[in-house]
Write an enzyme that holds these catalytic residues in place. Structure first.
Site, PDB file in Angstrom:
ATOM      1  N   ASP A  40      -5.065  -4.258 -17.875  1.00  0.00           N
ATOM      2  CA  ASP A  40      -4.077  -3.236 -18.250  1.00  0.00           C
ATOM      3  C   ASP A  40      -4.302  -2.671 -19.656  1.00  0.00           C
ATOM      4  OD1 ASP A  40      -2.741  -3.581 -15.798  1.00  0.00           O
ATOM      5  OD2 ASP A  40      -1.552  -5.223 -16.603  1.00  0.00           O
ATOM      6  N   GLY A  99       0.768  -1.241   0.000  1.00  0.00           N
ATOM      7  CA  GLY A  99       0.000   0.000   0.000  1.00  0.00           C
ATOM      8  C   GLY A  99       0.800   1.293   0.000  1.00  0.00           C
ATOM      9  N   SER A 131       2.369   3.789 -15.610  1.00  0.00           N
ATOM     10  CA  SER A 131       1.224   4.278 -16.386  1.00  0.00           C
ATOM     11  C   SER A 131      -0.022   4.270 -15.512  1.00  0.00           C
ATOM     12  CB  SER A 131       0.931   3.352 -17.570  1.00  0.00           C
ATOM     13  OG  SER A 131       2.089   3.110 -18.338  1.00  0.00           O
ATOM     14  N   HIS A 149       0.100   1.020 -13.140  1.00  0.00           N
ATOM     15  CA  HIS A 149       0.869  -0.165 -13.530  1.00  0.00           C
ATOM     16  C   HIS A 149       2.336   0.241 -13.678  1.00  0.00           C
ATOM     17  CE1 HIS A 149       1.481  -4.107 -15.335  1.00  0.00           C
ATOM     18  NE2 HIS A 149       2.289  -3.521 -16.192  1.00  0.00           N
ATOM     19  N   GLU A 152       5.593   6.624  -9.267  1.00  0.00           N
ATOM     20  CA  GLU A 152       4.183   6.260  -9.121  1.00  0.00           C
ATOM     21  C   GLU A 152       3.523   7.134  -8.057  1.00  0.00           C
ATOM     22  OE1 GLU A 152       3.246   2.081  -8.696  1.00  0.00           O
ATOM     23  OE2 GLU A 152       5.142   1.491  -9.586  1.00  0.00           O
ATOM     24  N   ASN A 175      -6.264   2.589 -12.675  1.00  0.00           N
ATOM     25  CA  ASN A 175      -5.240   1.707 -12.100  1.00  0.00           C
ATOM     26  C   ASN A 175      -3.869   2.310 -12.375  1.00  0.00           C
ATOM     27  OD1 ASN A 175      -4.051  -0.727 -11.028  1.00  0.00           O
ATOM     28  ND2 ASN A 175      -3.671  -1.420 -13.125  1.00  0.00           N
TER      29      ASN A 175
END
Ligand code: GRF
Length: 199
Positions: free
Chosen positions: A148, A12, A139, A107, A177, A105
């Site tokens: 994805d 997390g 991404s 990735h 990220e 999401n």
């Protein structure tokens, strides 16, 4: 306010960056109100520490009826938008259609390179190194039934070094990220908030 649910299966750290951005006032209209996990994991502890409501779903039940189970939890919390942050259970078509345009999401590669079923964690970075790509990164994309495969909303690039191992590459991508994801969440939440005002 756009009520955000974050779905996690692991440590997390992305969830943490989202929670930290929210407390710093950098998440715009998005307000994280629920963390849902498909197993007991570090993400749940982070939610607890931040005083965010959390729920651990039973993976066996999810396997049988993911769509209904997850949907009822999200409905019960009046969720407007969903961010997957290391969530590993595959979401079925029924579910992704309901959330179309409101679920994203992150990735750890430059999609469409090195995504798809089974491509998570170290496997992604291993594939990048084996392919000889000079660049990798992360991404943020819309979630659709194709793993994805949804529209890419934003990316950050990281140079691959000749001496890289999957671990060193992952370690340079992860901080990117943590910057990209909250920014993308704030952007989508702004669009969703505007859409609901405009009707
Ligand atoms: C991240 O690398 C993310 O890109 C991928 O799963 C990992 C989750 O890491 N989807 P963390 O649990 O946020 O630390």
């Amino acid at each position: 306010m756009v009520r955000l649910a974050v779905l996690v299966s692991g440590g997390g750290t992305n969830l943490q960056s989202i929670l930290d951005s929210a407390s710093a006032g950098h998440l715009g209209s998005a307000s994280p109100v629920l963390v849902a996990a498909d197993r007991n994991c570090g993400g749940i502890d982070r939610a607890d520490r931040a005083g965010i409501e959390s729920v651990v779903l039973d993976r066996r039940v999810l396997k049988r009826n993911l769509s209904t189970e997850l949907q009822s939890v999200l409905d019960a919390h009046g969720i407007d938008m969903v961010a997957l942050a290391g969530w590993l259970s595959i979401l079925d078509r029924e579910f992704t259609r309901v959330w179309d345009g409101r679920i994203i999401n992150i990735h750890p590669s430059l999609l469409p390179r090195h995504g798809g079923p089974g491509m998570y964690g170290e496997r992604v970075h291993k594939a990048v190194l084996e392919s000889g790509d000079h660049w990798s990164g992360c991404s943020v994309h819309f979630v659709t039934e194709e793993v994805d495969g949804g529209e890419i909303l934003g990316q950050e690039r990281v140079k691959v070094l000749t001496e890289d191992t999957p671990e060193t590459l992952a370690a340079r991508i992860l901080p990117k990220e943590h910057i990209l994801y909250p920014r993308m969440i704030a952007e989508l939440a702004a669009k969703l908030a505007k859409r609901s005002i405009d009707g």
